[in-house]
Write a protein that holds these residues in place. Structure first.
Motif, mmCIF file in Angstrom:
data_model
loop_
_atom_site.group_PDB
_atom_site.id
_atom_site.type_symbol
_atom_site.label_atom_id
_atom_site.label_comp_id
_atom_site.label_asym_id
_atom_site.label_seq_id
_atom_site.Cartn_x
_atom_site.Cartn_y
_atom_site.Cartn_z
ATOM 1 N N GLY A 252 87.319 45.799 -11.364
ATOM 2 C CA GLY A 252 87.810 46.772 -10.461
ATOM 3 C C GLY A 252 89.073 46.214 -9.683
ATOM 4 O O GLY A 252 89.469 46.569 -8.741
ATOM 5 N N MET A 253 89.908 45.608 -10.683
ATOM 6 C CA MET A 253 91.151 44.920 -10.378
ATOM 7 C C MET A 253 92.249 46.035 -10.305
ATOM 8 O O MET A 253 92.144 46.823 -10.778
ATOM 9 N N THR A 254 93.260 45.710 -9.450
ATOM 10 C CA THR A 254 94.302 46.799 -9.259
ATOM 11 C C THR A 254 95.472 46.217 -10.588
ATOM 12 O O THR A 254 95.142 45.143 -10.918
ATOM 13 N N VAL A 255 96.225 47.342 -10.743
ATOM 14 C CA VAL A 255 97.337 46.846 -11.661
ATOM 15 C C VAL A 255 98.041 45.531 -11.270
ATOM 16 O O VAL A 255 98.483 44.755 -11.822
ATOM 17 N N ARG A 256 98.242 45.693 -10.100
ATOM 18 C CA ARG A 256 99.064 44.318 -9.268
ATOM 19 C C ARG A 256 98.494 43.044 -9.617
ATOM 20 O O ARG A 256 98.873 42.257 -9.859
ATOM 21 N N GLU A 257 96.750 43.138 -9.348
ATOM 22 C CA GLU A 257 96.118 41.822 -9.414
ATOM 23 C C GLU A 257 96.291 41.629 -10.779
ATOM 24 O O GLU A 257 96.301 40.274 -11.156
ATOM 25 N N THR B 298 90.077 43.010 -2.542
ATOM 26 C CA THR B 298 89.550 42.571 -3.816
ATOM 27 C C THR B 298 88.300 42.581 -4.111
ATOM 28 O O THR B 298 87.399 42.525 -3.403
ATOM 29 N N THR B 299 87.987 42.675 -5.553
ATOM 30 C CA THR B 299 86.725 42.575 -6.178
ATOM 31 C C THR B 299 86.106 41.273 -5.545
ATOM 32 O O THR B 299 85.127 41.170 -5.329
ATOM 33 N N ALA C 287 83.533 34.466 -9.814
ATOM 34 C CA ALA C 287 83.334 33.244 -10.488
ATOM 35 C C ALA C 287 81.891 32.857 -10.905
ATOM 36 O O ALA C 287 81.328 32.556 -11.723
ATOM 37 N N TRP C 288 81.261 32.867 -9.756
ATOM 38 C CA TRP C 288 80.020 32.285 -9.680
ATOM 39 C C TRP C 288 78.845 33.077 -10.379
ATOM 40 O O TRP C 288 77.931 32.507 -11.277
ATOM 41 N N ILE C 289 78.928 34.443 -10.363
ATOM 42 C CA ILE C 289 77.925 35.548 -10.969
ATOM 43 C C ILE C 289 78.556 35.566 -12.327
ATOM 44 O O ILE C 289 77.514 35.633 -13.263
ATOM 45 N N VAL C 290 79.820 35.376 -12.872
ATOM 46 C CA VAL C 290 80.333 35.191 -13.923
ATOM 47 C C VAL C 290 79.592 34.183 -14.648
ATOM 48 O O VAL C 290 79.092 34.539 -16.146
ATOM 49 N N LYS C 291 79.594 33.024 -14.121
ATOM 50 C CA LYS C 291 79.252 31.580 -14.792
ATOM 51 C C LYS C 291 77.488 31.892 -15.122
ATOM 52 O O LYS C 291 76.951 31.459 -16.112
ATOM 53 N N ILE C 292 76.884 32.692 -14.270
ATOM 54 C CA ILE C 292 75.468 32.603 -14.163
ATOM 55 C C ILE C 292 75.098 33.671 -15.394
ATOM 56 O O ILE C 292 74.456 33.245 -16.091
ATOM 57 N N LYS D 270 70.770 46.645 -3.232
ATOM 58 C CA LYS D 270 70.976 48.125 -4.276
ATOM 59 C C LYS D 270 72.513 48.185 -4.118
ATOM 60 O O LYS D 270 72.941 48.490 -5.488
ATOM 61 N N GLU D 271 73.148 48.139 -3.096
ATOM 62 C CA GLU D 271 74.674 48.207 -3.212
ATOM 63 C C GLU D 271 75.225 47.123 -4.034
ATOM 64 O O GLU D 271 76.236 47.479 -4.782
ATOM 65 N N PHE D 272 74.674 45.998 -4.057
ATOM 66 C CA PHE D 272 75.543 44.832 -4.485
ATOM 67 C C PHE D 272 75.201 45.111 -6.299
ATOM 68 O O PHE D 272 76.224 44.929 -6.848
ATOM 69 N N ILE D 273 74.200 45.515 -6.482
ATOM 70 C CA ILE D 273 73.709 45.706 -7.897
ATOM 71 C C ILE D 273 74.548 47.080 -8.388
ATOM 72 O O ILE D 273 75.207 46.899 -9.416
ATOM 73 N N ASP D 274 74.572 48.090 -7.557
ATOM 74 C CA ASP D 274 75.522 49.146 -8.039
ATOM 75 C C ASP D 274 77.012 48.726 -8.263
ATOM 76 O O ASP D 274 77.662 49.172 -9.176
ATOM 77 N N TYR D 275 77.545 47.747 -7.449
ATOM 78 C CA TYR D 275 78.709 47.234 -7.377
ATOM 79 C C TYR D 275 79.166 46.628 -8.587
ATOM 80 O O TYR D 275 80.215 46.532 -9.410
ATOM 81 N N THR D 276 78.264 45.581 -8.893
ATOM 82 C CA THR D 276 78.268 44.375 -9.951
ATOM 83 C C THR D 276 77.816 44.675 -11.319
ATOM 84 O O THR D 276 78.047 44.226 -12.310
ATOM 85 N N ARG D 277 76.901 45.736 -11.297
ATOM 86 C CA ARG D 277 76.104 46.213 -12.554
ATOM 87 C C ARG D 277 77.015 46.238 -13.856
ATOM 88 O O ARG D 277 76.757 45.657 -14.894
#
Length: 174
Positions: A141-146, A3-4, A73-78, A23-30
């Motif tokens: 990046g959540m699935t329809v099920r999630e 999951t994301t 949730a941590w990065i969203v809160k930041i 770089k991967e982290f930024i690409d994934y979360t940007r």
């Protein structure tokens, strides 16, 4: 398939251990952090500043992150807190750019920025449920099920609403 939340936790744990995966982290979360900043900022022209400061805070506090917690949730809160600080004009951080150049070079060129703005305006034209589903699917990046589980709505309804929302976006953007 992870999951994301699991992917973000994995990146945060790797960063915490000193692994070179920023770089991967930024690409994934940007896109996700960009969306959160845009959603909570009064002055949309400050999105890039909030995104940059969010990564700055994440890197500064990475050693305090507990990998058993929800990193998403941590990065969203930041990001939310940074946007709120900008809204209150309380931004006083002087970010040492030379120390974080590897983050600073992730900026949109003018054409990408205009396209992103057009997309965000188009998303704003959708109804609230469609916006939420688009946010979860595209930015998180959540699935329809999630999404269905999170919103407590049948998968078929989520899939149909997503398909309709994407058609509307396509019409708005063409």
């Amino acid at each position: 398939m992870k999951t994301t939340r699991e992917k973000i936790n994995e990146y945060l744990s790797r960063l915490q251990q000193g692994e070179d995966c920023l770089k991967e982290f930024i690409d994934y979360t940007r896109g996700y952090i960009n969306f959160i900043a845009y959603k909570y900022l009064a002055d949309k022209s400050l999105v890039e500043d909030v995104v940059f400061l969010t990564y700055h805070k994440i890197l500064r506090a990475i050693q305090t992150f507990d990998s058993s917690n929800n990193g998403q949730a941590w990065i969203v809160k930041i990001a939310q807190n940074e946007a709120y600080r900008f809204n209150r004009d309380e931004v006083t951080d002087d970010v040492p750019l030379e120390k974080y150049q590897h983050v600073a070079h992730y900026t949109f060129n003018e054409k990408e920025h205009l396209n992103k703005y057009d997309i965000e305006r188009a998303i704003a034209r959708l109804d609230e449920q469609e916006q939420t589903i688009i946010e979860y699917k595209i930015y998180m990046g959540m699935t329809v099920r999630e999404i269905a589980k999170l919103m407590n709505i049948p998968k078929s309804t989520i899939a149909y609403t997503l398909k309709q929302a994407l058609k509307k976006l396509e019409n708005y953007l063409t």
